[in-house]
Design a protein around this motif. Structure first.
Motif, PDB file in Angstrom:
ATOM      1  N   ASP A   1      40.671 -24.666  21.849  1.00  0.00           N
ATOM      2  CA  ASP A   1      40.355 -25.335  23.271  1.00  0.00           C
ATOM      3  C   ASP A   1      39.928 -24.661  24.304  1.00  0.00           C
ATOM      4  O   ASP A   1      38.996 -25.006  24.994  1.00  0.00           O
ATOM      5  CB  ASP A   1      41.866 -26.068  23.596  1.00  0.00           C
ATOM      6  N   ARG A   2      40.363 -23.384  24.073  1.00  0.00           N
ATOM      7  CA  ARG A   2      39.731 -22.233  25.306  1.00  0.00           C
ATOM      8  C   ARG A   2      38.455 -22.071  25.232  1.00  0.00           C
ATOM      9  O   ARG A   2      37.448 -21.940  25.906  1.00  0.00           O
ATOM     10  CB  ARG A   2      40.632 -20.986  25.261  1.00  0.00           C
ATOM     11  N   ALA A   3      38.125 -21.841  23.593  1.00  0.00           N
ATOM     12  CA  ALA A   3      36.653 -21.604  23.340  1.00  0.00           C
ATOM     13  C   ALA A   3      35.748 -22.766  23.842  1.00  0.00           C
ATOM     14  O   ALA A   3      34.733 -22.556  24.289  1.00  0.00           O
ATOM     15  CB  ALA A   3      36.620 -21.111  22.064  1.00  0.00           C
ATOM     16  N   ILE A   4      36.216 -23.906  23.508  1.00  0.00           N
ATOM     17  CA  ILE A   4      35.483 -25.278  24.029  1.00  0.00           C
ATOM     18  C   ILE A   4      35.200 -25.251  25.412  1.00  0.00           C
ATOM     19  O   ILE A   4      34.210 -25.490  25.816  1.00  0.00           O
ATOM     20  CB  ILE A   4      36.065 -26.442  23.301  1.00  0.00           C
ATOM     21  N   GLU A   5      36.152 -24.918  26.284  1.00  0.00           N
ATOM     22  CA  GLU A   5      36.158 -25.097  27.731  1.00  0.00           C
ATOM     23  C   GLU A   5      35.244 -24.013  28.209  1.00  0.00           C
ATOM     24  O   GLU A   5      34.346 -24.323  29.044  1.00  0.00           O
ATOM     25  CB  GLU A   5      37.511 -24.776  28.065  1.00  0.00           C
TER      26      GLU A   5
ATOM     27  N   GLY B   1      32.913 -22.661  26.343  1.00  0.00           N
ATOM     28  CA  GLY B   1      31.518 -23.052  26.068  1.00  0.00           C
ATOM     29  C   GLY B   1      31.067 -23.940  26.866  1.00  0.00           C
ATOM     30  O   GLY B   1      29.738 -23.932  27.476  1.00  0.00           O
ATOM     31  N   ALA B   2      31.716 -24.928  27.583  1.00  0.00           N
ATOM     32  CA  ALA B   2      31.303 -25.958  28.483  1.00  0.00           C
ATOM     33  C   ALA B   2      30.967 -25.389  29.753  1.00  0.00           C
ATOM     34  O   ALA B   2      29.969 -25.477  30.429  1.00  0.00           O
ATOM     35  CB  ALA B   2      32.314 -27.016  28.704  1.00  0.00           C
ATOM     36  N   ARG B   3      31.714 -24.330  30.383  1.00  0.00           N
ATOM     37  CA  ARG B   3      31.495 -23.550  31.398  1.00  0.00           C
ATOM     38  C   ARG B   3      30.312 -22.912  31.566  1.00  0.00           C
ATOM     39  O   ARG B   3      29.334 -22.691  32.537  1.00  0.00           O
ATOM     40  CB  ARG B   3      32.676 -22.850  31.981  1.00  0.00           C
ATOM     41  N   ALA B   4      30.045 -22.217  30.365  1.00  0.00           N
ATOM     42  CA  ALA B   4      28.790 -21.389  30.075  1.00  0.00           C
ATOM     43  C   ALA B   4      27.588 -22.458  30.212  1.00  0.00           C
ATOM     44  O   ALA B   4      26.487 -21.893  30.674  1.00  0.00           O
ATOM     45  CB  ALA B   4      28.853 -20.801  28.854  1.00  0.00           C
ATOM     46  N   GLU B   5      27.657 -23.492  29.556  1.00  0.00           N
ATOM     47  CA  GLU B   5      26.668 -24.584  29.581  1.00  0.00           C
ATOM     48  C   GLU B   5      26.261 -24.892  31.187  1.00  0.00           C
ATOM     49  O   GLU B   5      25.086 -24.947  31.377  1.00  0.00           O
ATOM     50  CB  GLU B   5      26.952 -25.755  28.605  1.00  0.00           C
ATOM     51  N   ARG B   6      27.143 -25.098  31.703  1.00  0.00           N
ATOM     52  CA  ARG B   6      27.100 -25.549  32.990  1.00  0.00           C
ATOM     53  C   ARG B   6      26.501 -24.527  34.134  1.00  0.00           C
ATOM     54  O   ARG B   6      25.767 -24.560  34.776  1.00  0.00           O
ATOM     55  CB  ARG B   6      28.289 -25.949  33.706  1.00  0.00           C
ATOM     56  N   ALA B   7      26.823 -23.211  33.671  1.00  0.00           N
ATOM     57  CA  ALA B   7      26.151 -22.199  34.412  1.00  0.00           C
ATOM     58  C   ALA B   7      24.829 -21.876  33.992  1.00  0.00           C
ATOM     59  O   ALA B   7      24.067 -21.556  35.002  1.00  0.00           O
ATOM     60  CB  ALA B   7      27.190 -20.596  34.190  1.00  0.00           C
ATOM     61  N   GLU B   8      24.597 -22.120  33.020  1.00  0.00           N
ATOM     62  CA  GLU B   8      23.159 -22.078  32.586  1.00  0.00           C
ATOM     63  C   GLU B   8      22.273 -22.914  33.115  1.00  0.00           C
ATOM     64  O   GLU B   8      21.065 -22.748  33.516  1.00  0.00           O
ATOM     65  CB  GLU B   8      23.175 -22.189  30.903  1.00  0.00           C
TER      66      GLU B   8
END
Length: 92
Positions: free
Chosen positions: A40-44, A46-53
């Motif tokens: 779950d942390r890895a998914i979260e 990843g989502a934060r990284a996508e928003r940052a990108e």
């Protein structure tokens, strides 16, 4: 570990075997829960990284536009805040 024939097993040995089985089941449950939390942390993350990108790409596009145009009618800070607001990244 010495293997004992079933017909030679004492009740104490059987109890010990069931205790080991119960301990192994608890450990499996603990490790499964931990794996789920890490997943779950890895998914979260990843989502934060996508928003940052996405935010970074928009800020770079804004900087590129500023470099090639004189369009600053709203002021650079206002435009930058608008881009960050789109992504929920407005600084405090």
């Amino acid at each position: 570990m010495t293997r004992i024939r079933l017909d030679e097993m004492t009740s104490d040995q059987l109890d010990a075997l069931y205790t080991r089985l119960a301990n192994a089941e608890r450990e499996l449950e603990r490790l499964t829960d931990m794996a789920i939390r890490y997943s779950d942390r890895a998914i979260e993350n990843g989502a934060r990284a996508e928003r940052a990108e996405a935010t970074l790409a928009d800020v770079r596009a804004l900087a590129e536009r500023w470099q090639h145009t004189g369009d600053r009618k709203n002021g650079p800070l206002t435009e930058l805040r608008a881009v960050l607001d789109q992504h929920g990244q407005t600084p405090a």
